[in-house]
Scaffold this active site. Structure first.
Site, PDB file in Angstrom:
ATOM      1  N   ASP A  79      -1.193  -0.413   5.064  1.00 47.02           N
ATOM      2  CA  ASP A  79      -2.041   0.298   5.265  1.00 47.02           C
ATOM      3  C   ASP A  79      -0.674   1.384   6.364  1.00 47.02           C
ATOM      4  O   ASP A  79      -0.841   2.176   6.381  1.00 47.02           O
ATOM      5  CB  ASP A  79      -3.034   0.555   5.148  1.00 47.02           C
ATOM      6  CG  ASP A  79      -3.634   1.948   5.696  1.00 47.02           C
ATOM      7  OD1 ASP A  79      -3.654   2.645   4.663  1.00 47.02           O
ATOM      8  OD2 ASP A  79      -4.425   2.710   6.411  1.00 47.02           O
ATOM      9  N   GLU A 129       2.283   3.690  -4.452  1.00 42.93           N
ATOM     10  CA  GLU A 129       1.878   2.115  -4.645  1.00 42.93           C
ATOM     11  C   GLU A 129       2.788   2.118  -5.355  1.00 42.93           C
ATOM     12  O   GLU A 129       2.896   0.514  -5.113  1.00 42.93           O
ATOM     13  CB  GLU A 129       0.326   2.465  -5.381  1.00 42.93           C
ATOM     14  CG  GLU A 129      -0.803   3.018  -4.100  1.00 42.93           C
ATOM     15  CD  GLU A 129      -1.117   2.314  -3.244  1.00 42.93           C
ATOM     16  OE1 GLU A 129      -0.830   1.107  -3.344  1.00 42.93           O
ATOM     17  OE2 GLU A 129      -1.884   3.067  -2.800  1.00 42.93           O
ATOM     18  N   ASP A 175       1.274  -1.596  -0.163  1.00 39.73           N
ATOM     19  CA  ASP A 175       0.134   0.100  -0.073  1.00 39.73           C
ATOM     20  C   ASP A 175       0.929   1.155   0.333  1.00 39.73           C
ATOM     21  O   ASP A 175       2.198   1.091   0.036  1.00 39.73           O
ATOM     22  CB  ASP A 175      -0.834  -0.023   1.317  1.00 39.73           C
ATOM     23  CG  ASP A 175      -1.891   0.841   1.115  1.00 39.73           C
ATOM     24  OD1 ASP A 175      -2.481   1.446   0.102  1.00 39.73           O
ATOM     25  OD2 ASP A 175      -2.895   1.146   1.502  1.00 39.73           O
ATOM     26  N   GLY A 176       0.294   2.387   0.000  1.00 34.46           N
ATOM     27  CA  GLY A 176       0.868   3.721  -0.532  1.00 34.46           C
ATOM     28  C   GLY A 176      -0.071   4.222  -0.044  1.00 34.46           C
ATOM     29  O   GLY A 176      -1.111   4.414  -0.006  1.00 34.46           O
ATOM     30  N   HIS A 223      -9.740  -0.207   2.516  1.00 34.06           N
ATOM     31  CA  HIS A 223      -9.980   0.441   4.175  1.00 34.06           C
ATOM     32  C   HIS A 223     -11.535  -0.824   4.105  1.00 34.06           C
ATOM     33  O   HIS A 223     -12.800  -0.158   4.594  1.00 34.06           O
ATOM     34  CB  HIS A 223     -10.231   1.565   3.850  1.00 34.06           C
ATOM     35  CG  HIS A 223      -9.331   2.336   3.392  1.00 34.06           C
ATOM     36  ND1 HIS A 223      -7.868   2.768   4.634  1.00 34.06           N
ATOM     37  CD2 HIS A 223      -8.623   2.710   2.351  1.00 34.06           C
ATOM     38  CE1 HIS A 223      -6.676   2.921   4.200  1.00 34.06           C
ATOM     39  NE2 HIS A 223      -7.228   3.914   2.632  1.00 34.06           N
ATOM     40  N   ASP A 267      -4.807  -2.045  -3.412  1.00 36.10           N
ATOM     41  CA  ASP A 267      -5.666  -1.572  -3.715  1.00 36.10           C
ATOM     42  C   ASP A 267      -5.701  -0.745  -4.641  1.00 36.10           C
ATOM     43  O   ASP A 267      -6.468  -0.236  -4.719  1.00 36.10           O
ATOM     44  CB  ASP A 267      -6.234  -1.225  -2.161  1.00 36.10           C
ATOM     45  CG  ASP A 267      -5.392  -0.504  -1.401  1.00 36.10           C
ATOM     46  OD1 ASP A 267      -4.127   0.240  -2.274  1.00 36.10           O
ATOM     47  OD2 ASP A 267      -5.833   0.145  -0.298  1.00 36.10           O
TER      48      ASP A 267
END
Length: 147
Positions: free
Chosen positions: A138, A50, A8-9, A128, A72
């Protein structure tokens, strides 16, 4: 070796300070091993973070592996699975003949994907939404944001 990788970023402002996070879970004959990675940059974008998460996660693998990557980011997912071959064929130009954004990172990611000997399975997950691995990635991405 079988590896599950969650990436994740995150960015505070876009552009702004950003971070990337990776959760690696490797299954070997000795059981499950986990590794958490994170980092960041003072001036970046969410898309770049990301991408950096995926790049750094793959760089951390020291031998060819069977890797399932959960991310994501539709930008990274579509870029690697749908757009990359055409960008390369057009000399790193989009269909509209514009330069590909983040070309430096796309070229790094492409080199790793092509050269590391991994078998990769790309899986998009909704961010999320309660996916435990994605939530950990995250958290790591936010931890990597420079203060």
């Amino acid at each position: 070796m079988k590896v599950v990788m969650y990436t994740d970023g995150a960015c505070k402002g876009n552009p702004g300070p950003g971070g990337w996070g990776v959760l690696l879970q490797a299954t070997t004959d000795k059981g499950l091993t986990e590794l958490e990675l994170c980092g960041g940059e003072r001036e970046t974008t969410n898309n770049r973070m990301e991408m950096m998460a995926v790049i750094e996660g793959l760089r951390a693998l020291k031998r060819p592996s069977d890797v399932t990557i959960y991310l994501d980011s539709k930008y990274v997912m579509q870029g690697i699975t749908e757009w990359l071959a055409a960008w390369k064929a057009r000399g790193w130009k989009t269909a509209a003949k514009q330069p590909v954004k983040n070309v430096d990172l796309w070229q790094q990611l492409d080199a790793i994907v092509q050269g590391a000997g991994h078998h990769m399975n790309w899986q998009w997950v909704k961010g999320h939404a309660g996916n435990a691995g994605n939530e950990r990635a995250d958290g790591l991405a936010n931890q990597g944001i420079p203060s």
